[in-house]
Design an enzyme around this catalytic site. Structure first.
Site, PDB file in Angstrom:
ATOM      1  N   GLN A  80     -37.147  -9.084  21.497  1.00 48.52           N
ATOM      2  CA  GLN A  80     -36.908  -8.090  22.538  1.00 48.52           C
ATOM      3  C   GLN A  80     -37.851  -8.261  23.727  1.00 48.52           C
ATOM      4  OE1 GLN A  80     -37.402  -4.418  20.371  1.00 48.52           O
ATOM      5  NE2 GLN A  80     -35.566  -4.736  19.130  1.00 48.52           N
ATOM      6  N   HIS A 145     -40.066  -3.707  19.926  1.00 45.02           N
ATOM      7  CA  HIS A 145     -40.572  -2.391  20.323  1.00 45.02           C
ATOM      8  C   HIS A 145     -41.706  -2.467  21.355  1.00 45.02           C
ATOM      9  CE1 HIS A 145     -39.038  -0.505  16.280  1.00 45.02           C
ATOM     10  NE2 HIS A 145     -38.132  -1.262  16.896  1.00 45.02           N
ATOM     11  N   GLU A 238     -34.367  10.280  20.461  1.00 44.75           N
ATOM     12  CA  GLU A 238     -34.929  11.521  20.981  1.00 44.75           C
ATOM     13  C   GLU A 238     -35.034  11.531  22.494  1.00 44.75           C
ATOM     14  OE1 GLU A 238     -38.040  12.315  17.240  1.00 44.75           O
ATOM     15  OE2 GLU A 238     -38.798  12.111  19.295  1.00 44.75           O
ATOM     16  N   TYR A 248     -46.040  13.405  19.418  1.00 40.57           N
ATOM     17  CA  TYR A 248     -44.589  13.520  19.289  1.00 40.57           C
ATOM     18  C   TYR A 248     -44.051  12.976  17.970  1.00 40.57           C
ATOM     19  CZ  TYR A 248     -44.812  15.650  23.718  1.00 40.57           C
ATOM     20  OH  TYR A 248     -45.110  16.558  24.710  1.00 40.57           O
ATOM     21  N   TYR A 259     -33.777   1.716   8.240  1.00 42.01           N
ATOM     22  CA  TYR A 259     -32.524   0.963   8.298  1.00 42.01           C
ATOM     23  C   TYR A 259     -31.996   0.653   6.902  1.00 42.01           C
ATOM     24  CZ  TYR A 259     -33.663   0.397  13.225  1.00 42.01           C
ATOM     25  OH  TYR A 259     -33.963   0.636  14.543  1.00 42.01           O
TER      26      TYR A 259
END
Length: 369
Positions: A80, A145, A238, A248, A259
């Site tokens: 990513q 991420h 979210e 949070y 997963y």
């Protein structure tokens, strides 16, 4: 690499498309290799578009994308990772500063998110004197991420949303910059009023923590609040409104599961004391991405709406708000089956969308009526 002439000649399209939700779609450009973000240049000079492989290009109507702009830092384009967000400095007209976020290589084949800025040359061909002002430490990502979204708040600060690099406990570790929103001054320096300044063993850049993988970041024009969206695991995407010093939840509080179908190992439940509940969550994850508040006058029916891209769901989500609450939602691109990476409101009042594909597209959207 193809030349600019070839790109423009084969890629510029003007296809009209009407979706079931009553949205007109014009395909302005295709053959963009996994575009990630866009920023509008003033005075109708087009837009800057980042490609995940590390290219920054200037796109102009009728001409398509120009040659890659030089001076972009070397990016770690694996998994990513790559070149992420592009944002113009609030004083761009004077400074010509262009801010970029990107994955930066570290040791042991790991990487982290870095942020810096360069000066865009008058001919739009070069980023000059690129300066890195922020590095996510330690570097822990093996390809997942990164986060990377940026937003200026109009009050002299830059917010950067950072993923937890798929290292779940790091999001709760205040000595690490994984799973955090950080706040810097517009010049990259550290604000003296950040919530953890002066606290031993805590990174002073941190604004909020307990985030998993933020993919959208925007300032709500109605009240100046920072809004963020982030990926849950399997379920639990979210929307949060990050406040100074608050937690949070990830991974100890989540509305999703792993997963594998099993519980997240560190999770203590959906509601956990000492953590903040999301402003909104999806039990089934659309895989949220870029987000934009609509505050233009062009289309009154969109005024005050929040638009969020969806990767897994391959759609654009329109959210109706009442204050800080989501009161309704609909999907606008049901028929296109393309991963939506970014959405922005143009200076002309239209929505502009990037699709995250090897044959990625730049779309221009308007309501049907």
């Amino acid at each position: 690499m193809p030349t600019r002439t070839l790109i423009a000649s084969v890629l510029f399209l003007t296809t009209g498309f009407t979706c079931a939700a009553g949205v007109n779609v014009d395909v302005l450009q295709s053959k963009l290799d996994h575009p990630w973000s866009l920023a509008f240049l003033p005075e109708n000079k087009g837009m800057l578009i980042t490609l995940r492989d590390g290219q920054l290009r200037r796109w102009q109507p009728g001409e398509g994308p120009g040659d890659p702009i030089s001076g972009v830092p070397k990016v770690w384009a694996h998994g990513q990772g790559g070149l992420f967000d592009v944002v113009l400095a609030p004083d761009f007209a004077k400074s010509r500063r262009v801010w970029l976020s990107y994955a930066e290589a570290g040791d042991d084949d790991k990487a982290g998110t870095a942020v810096g800025y360069g000066i865009l040359s008058p001919d739009f061909q070069r980023l000059e004197d690129f300066k890195v002002v922020f590095r996510q430490q330690p570097k822990l990502s093996t390809g997942n991420h990164f986060g990377g979204r940026m937003a200026f708040d109009g009050k002299g600060h830059l917010f950067i949303a950072l993923g937890e690099n798929n290292q779940r406990p790091a999001a709760q570790d205040l000595n690490k910059l994984q799973g955090k929103v950080v706040r810097l001054n517009e010049d990259g320096s550290l604000p003296k009023d950040n919530p953890f300044v002066g606290k031993p063993g805590v990174r002073a850049e941190i604004w909020s923590y307990g985030h998993r993988n933020p993919q959208g970041l925007a300032i709500n024009p109605a009240n100046g609040e920072l809004w963020l969206n982030e990926h849950g695991p399997r379920g639990g995407d979210e929307i949060n409104i990050p406040q100074a010093g608050k937690n949070y939840g990830w991974p100890i509080a989540t509305w999703g599961i792993n997963y594998s179908g099993l519980a997240v190992p560190e999770a203590k439940g959906e509601i956990v004391a000492g953590t903040e509940q999301p402003g909104h969550y999806w039990k089934v994850s659309p895989a949220v991405s870029g987000m934009a508040f609509y505050n233009a006058d062009k289309f009154p029916q969109w005024k005050g709406k929040l638009f969020i891209g969806a990767l897994k769901e391959e759609n654009l989500i329109e959210l109706t708000l009442r204050g800080d609450k989501v009161t309704g939602q609909q999907r606008l691109l049901e028929d296109r089956q393309q991963r939506i990476r970014d959405v922005r409101v143009g200076p002309d009042g239209y929505l502009y969308v990037l699709t995250d594909e090897s044959d990625g597209q730049l779309l221009k959207l308007s309501p049907k009526s």
